[in-house]
Design an enzyme around this catalytic site. Structure first.
Site, short mmCIF file in Angstrom:
data_model
loop_
_atom_site.label_atom_id
_atom_site.label_comp_id
_atom_site.label_asym_id
_atom_site.label_seq_id
_atom_site.Cartn_x
_atom_site.Cartn_y
_atom_site.Cartn_z
N ASP A 190 27.94 -16.47 -13.77
CA ASP A 190 26.79 -15.81 -14.50
C ASP A 190 25.58 -16.38 -14.29
O ASP A 190 25.35 -17.80 -13.84
CB ASP A 190 27.36 -16.26 -16.09
CG ASP A 190 28.47 -15.46 -16.50
OD1 ASP A 190 28.98 -14.64 -15.73
OD2 ASP A 190 29.28 -15.75 -17.65
N GLU A 220 33.70 -17.24 -11.52
CA GLU A 220 33.48 -18.28 -12.66
C GLU A 220 34.85 -17.62 -13.50
O GLU A 220 35.39 -18.66 -14.09
CB GLU A 220 32.18 -18.11 -13.18
CG GLU A 220 32.17 -18.66 -14.58
CD GLU A 220 30.69 -18.65 -15.12
OE1 GLU A 220 30.73 -18.81 -16.46
OE2 GLU A 220 29.85 -18.19 -14.51
N TYR A 229 49.34 -39.89 -25.14
CA TYR A 229 50.39 -40.09 -26.20
C TYR A 229 51.11 -41.03 -26.05
O TYR A 229 52.15 -41.17 -27.05
CB TYR A 229 51.14 -38.40 -26.11
CG TYR A 229 50.34 -37.48 -26.75
CD1 TYR A 229 49.86 -37.46 -28.11
CD2 TYR A 229 49.84 -36.36 -26.00
CE1 TYR A 229 49.20 -36.38 -28.88
CE2 TYR A 229 49.11 -35.31 -26.69
CZ TYR A 229 48.66 -35.49 -28.05
OH TYR A 229 48.19 -34.41 -28.70
#
Length: 329
Positions: free
Chosen positions: A242, A190, A104
Site C-alpha cells: 500500500d 502485502e 504460558y
C-alpha cells in the site's frame, strides 16, 4: 547468525549455556555482581549505491545488565535465566515451542509476552545464534502459491501441479529440502486480500511466478522462506504494498529486517527486493479520484525511514510530508 548441522549446533549452544550460567554462579559465589553485556544492532543500510552487505551486521553498542540495579534483577533472575532453562530443555529433548508457549509456562512471572520476546532476543545475542536455533518457533501466517515444489519434514508441497492453490509457509524453514521451481520471478504482496484476488484470477497460470504474502507485517518464517527462495533459486523478487507508512514499513521489513531482530537481519532481509508500488506519485500521474484516497491521520503515520533519498509519504494528494523509508519495526 545461522548455525551449522543441527545436532552439532545444539551441542555447541548447550555448551555456551553451561558456560554462561557457570560464570554467573562463580561471580555470585565470590560476592561479585555478574555483568552481562547485551550487544545492540541496527538494520539500516549504509551503502546506498548497491545491494547491501553492510555494517548493520556488526554491533553498534551494548547494554550492561547487573544485579546491582534493581530493575535488572527481575530481568536477569526471573526472566532471562528462566527462559534460558526452558531453551536448554528444548535443545536437550529436541523439542520445539513457540514464544507464546514459553510465556504460558510462567504467565504470572513474565507478566507480558513482550518480556519473553526480549529475553529470547537477548539469549540469541548472548549465544550468537538465530531464534530457530533455540528450537523456538513462530506460528506461521504466510502463504505461498505458484511454480514451486519442495519437501518439509517429510511432507510434499507440490504447488507446480496446482499453481493457483495457496499453501501455508513452513514454520521449520530449515527443514525445507529438494526445492524445485520453474518460476521466472517472485512477487510479494502485502495483503491477504490481494493474494486471494490473484488466486481467484488464476494469476500464476498466466504468469510463471511464485506469489507470497505475510498477511501484513511478515513473521519470521515468511521472511526466512523468502530469503531461502531468493538464495536457492536466484530469482528477481518484487514487492507490492500500500502507498502509506504501513506499506513502506512492511517493504522495509522485507528489505532491511526489523529492529526487534536486528541482530539477525543478515539472515532475514532480502536487499534485492524491488518496490513495484503503489507510489505516491501515482495519484497525480493517473489522476485518481479523491474518493479513492484516504487522509493520512496521526494514528496512521508512524515515522517511516527507508535509508536513501527523501520520498513523499502520503495517502492523499495534498499531504506532502517527507520521510525516509526503512528503520522501523
Amino acid at each position: 547468525m545461522e548455525g551449522i548441522h543441527s545436532s552439532t549446533r545444539s551441542r555447541d549452544l548447550l555448551r555456551k549455556i553451561k558456560e554462561f550460567t557457570l560464570s554467573i554462579l562463580e561471580d555470585l559465589s565470590e560476592g561479585l555482581s555478574p555483568l552481562i553485556f547485551i550487544q545492540s544492532f541496527r538494520t539500516y543500510c549504509t551503502n546506498l549505491d548497491s545491494i547491501c552487505s553492510c555494517r548493520s551486521n556488526k554491533p553498534s553498542g551494548h547494554e550492561i545488565l547487573t544485579f546491582q540495579k534493581e530493575s535488572h534483577v527481575h530481568r536477569i533472575g526471573n526472566v532471562l535465566l528462566r527462559v534460558l532453562l526452558i531453551v536448554q530443555q528444548l535443545l536437550q529433548e529436541n523439542k520445539h515451542a513457540s514464544k507464546r508457549d514459553i510465556y504460558y509456562m510462567h504467565p504470572l512471572i513474565f507478566s507480558d509476552q513482550s518480556v519473553v520476546d526480549r529475553a529470547i532476543n537477548d539469549i540469541c545475542i548472548l549465544l550468537q545464534c538465530s531464534r530457530h536455533n533455540l528450537n523456538v518457533v513462530s506460528v506461521g501466517n504466510g502463504l505461498v502459491m505458484g511454480w514451486l515444489r519442495f519437501f518439509e519434514a517429510g511432507r510434499k508441497f507440490d504447488c507446480i501441479n496446482s499453481p493457483n492453490t495457496a499453501h501455508t509457509i513452513p514454520v521449520l524453514v530449515e527443514d525445507v529440502k529438494d526445492l524445485v521451481s520453474a518460476a521466472l520471478y517472485i512477487l510479494v504482496v502485502e495483503k491477504e486480500s490481494v493474494f486471494q484476488r490473484l488466486e481467484n484470477d488464476k494469476f500464476c497460470s498466466k504468469n510463471r511466478c511464485i506469489v507470497i504474502t505475510g498477511r501484513g507485517y511478515p513473521d519470521v518464517p515468511t521472511r526466512r522462506f523468502l530469503r531461502l527462495l531468493v538464495d536457492k533459486l536466484c530469482l528477481p523478487v518484487y514487492c507490492l504494498v500500500d502507498c502509506d507508512p504501513y506499506g513502506f514499513d512492511i517493504l522495509a521489513t522485507y528489505r532491511f529486517g526489523s529492529m526487534q531482530m536486528a541482530y539477525d537481519a543478515k539472515f532475514l532481509r532480502v536487499p534485492q527486493i524491488q518496490w513495484l508500488g503503489a507510489f505516491p506519485s501515482d495519484s497525480e500521474n493517473y489522476d485518481l479520484p479523491k474518493q479513492c484516497l484516504l487522509p493520512l491521520t496521526i494514528e496512521a503515520s508512524p515515522d517511516c525511514q527507508i535509508r536513501g533519498k527523501l520520498k513523499p509519504c502520503y495517502r492523499d494528494a495534498t499531504f506532502t510530508k517527507k520521510c525516509q523509508i526503512g528503520d522501523r519495526n
